[in-house]
Design a protein around this motif. Structure first.
Motif, mmCIF file in Angstrom:
data_model
loop_
_atom_site.group_PDB
_atom_site.id
_atom_site.type_symbol
_atom_site.label_atom_id
_atom_site.label_comp_id
_atom_site.label_asym_id
_atom_site.label_seq_id
_atom_site.Cartn_x
_atom_site.Cartn_y
_atom_site.Cartn_z
ATOM 1 N N VAL A 184 0.867 -1.175 0.000
ATOM 2 C CA VAL A 184 0.000 0.000 0.000
ATOM 3 C C VAL A 184 0.911 1.234 0.000
ATOM 4 C CG1 VAL A 184 -1.818 1.254 1.224
ATOM 5 C CG2 VAL A 184 -1.734 -1.258 1.353
ATOM 6 N N CYS A 188 -3.719 4.751 4.337
ATOM 7 C CA CYS A 188 -2.869 3.574 4.066
ATOM 8 C C CYS A 188 -2.868 2.619 5.260
ATOM 9 C CB CYS A 188 -1.428 3.995 3.748
ATOM 10 S SG CYS A 188 -1.248 4.742 2.107
ATOM 11 N N VAL A 232 3.025 -1.273 4.182
ATOM 12 C CA VAL A 232 2.786 0.120 3.796
ATOM 13 C C VAL A 232 4.126 0.770 3.482
ATOM 14 C CG1 VAL A 232 1.914 2.385 4.518
ATOM 15 C CG2 VAL A 232 0.713 0.295 5.218
#
Ligand code: 5GP
Ligand code: MN
Length: 337
Positions: A21, A35, A51
């Motif tokens: 992400v 996120c 992330v």
């Protein structure tokens, strides 16, 4: 979210995947919050999730649940490259053009992953197999809530997801006061509070952690305010020296431009911030009503964003940037008065 997009996403997520992400460069509360909210949701669905941000985020966001897991590309470039090349699905959140992620762009362009976009900025590029783009949305964090809903996933809401999404919505709506804040936004926020977002503590964590240096820098910014009543415009200038003198840290100038916009009669406000390291002047543009700073930033400053909030940059000196800016205004006199 339309039916086809939901179907494509459901198919992508129907078995456990390695997912990255990604948020935009100079991540703000909405980039980090959306996120991380999506991160916890996708993990609960059984996926392996990471992330990734192009560069570091401000200290006032460094309490958000899960933020310690974020890979900062600029600091851990090798790890970031491996993580991206291992991923089969990449979510891009809170931006809609690969030009917004700095050096991460090259890595994403090399990847064979399928892209999903969740974003509320104007004029999206076309790189995703599933594109959830809605410029009427208050924030990408609100969209992640609707995304979860579309996947019948609201039962997964917990305090970590709720806290992240609440923070994203709160920061992108100026604490629920910008025109993009709708009745639906408030219903979403109510549900987030019911799911464990501690609204008052979140507000304190974000807004009541000012350093004395930031307050002094705000003083300098307000002293440097120029008002051009004939164009309903106000602007603030901060030089590199002024930033250095006040021990500038990432995020310190966040929100300064709003003081210029808060002056009675002003509908267009800009802050110019000199960045000697990158050899640019970074600009934040804000407006009230129909005057589109997205268009203005796209036309003149390699930037973009929303109708009432956009960013851009100039590669001229600070003085030239200001002189040029003032010389552009007459062409917008009708729009500004
Ligand atoms: P800020 O002025 O707070 O940096 O950004 C205001 C809005 O414009 C945010 O939604 C941000 O994502 C967007 N934005 C900021 N800089 C740029 C830019 O250089 N290009 C584009 N397309 N959007 C930007
Ligand atoms: Mn946003």
């Amino acid at each position: 979210m339309n039916i086809e997009t939901i179907q494509v996403v459901k198919q992508l997520l129907d078995s456990p995947k390695k997912i990255v992400v990604v948020g935009h460069k100079n991540p703000d509360g909405d980039a980090i919050g959306s996120c991380l909210g999506l991160y916890f949701f996708l993990k609960k669905l059984g996926h392996g999730v990471t992330v990734l941000m192009p560069n570091d985020f401000p200290d006032f966001l460094k309490w958000m649940p899960g933020c310690e897991t974020i890979i900062i590309h600029e600091k851990e470039t090798d790890k970031s490259a491996v993580t991206i090349s291992d991923a089969s699905v990449i979510f891009t959140l809170d931006f809609n053009s690969l030009s917004r992620i700095g050096d991460v762009r090259e890595q994403l362009e090399k990847s064979n992953a399928q892209f999903v976009m969740i974003d509320h900025h104007q004029q999206p590029d076309n790189y995703a197999v599933a594109m959830y783009s809605d410029t009427a949305m208050s924030s990408t964090a609100e969209m992640v809530f609707h995304f979860m809903d579309a996947l019948d996933g609201l039962s997964y809401l917990d305090s970590e997801i709720a806290t992240n999404l609440y923070t994203g919505i709160m920061t992108d709506t100026g604490s629920f006061r910008f025109p993009s804040t709708t009745a639906t936004t408030h219903r979403v926020v109510a549900r987030l509070i019911e799911s464990g977002a501690k609204n008052s503590s979140i507000h304190q964590n974000i807004y009541d952690t000012n350093s004395p240096n930031r307050m002094r820098l705000l003083g300098v910014a307000l002293k440097n305010l120029t008002i051009l009543p004939e164009y309903s415009t106000a602007y603030i200038v901060l030089s590199q020296k002024e930033l250095d003198d006040n021990n500038f840290k990432k995020g310190d100038t966040e929100g300064f431009v709003n003081y210029a916009l808060s002056i009675k009669g002003i509908i267009f406000a800009v802050i110019f911030i000199e960045n000697k390291q990158d050899n640019i002047v970074k600009m934040s543009l804000r407006s009230k009503g129909d005057f589109s700073v997205n268009e203005f930033a796209r036309t003149h400053y390699h930037g973009g964003g929303h109708t009432n909030a956009a960013g851009g940059r100039s590669s001229h000196s600070l003085n030239t940037t200001i002189t040029d800016f003032i010389s552009i205004l007459p062409a917008y006199k009708n729009a500004l008065t």
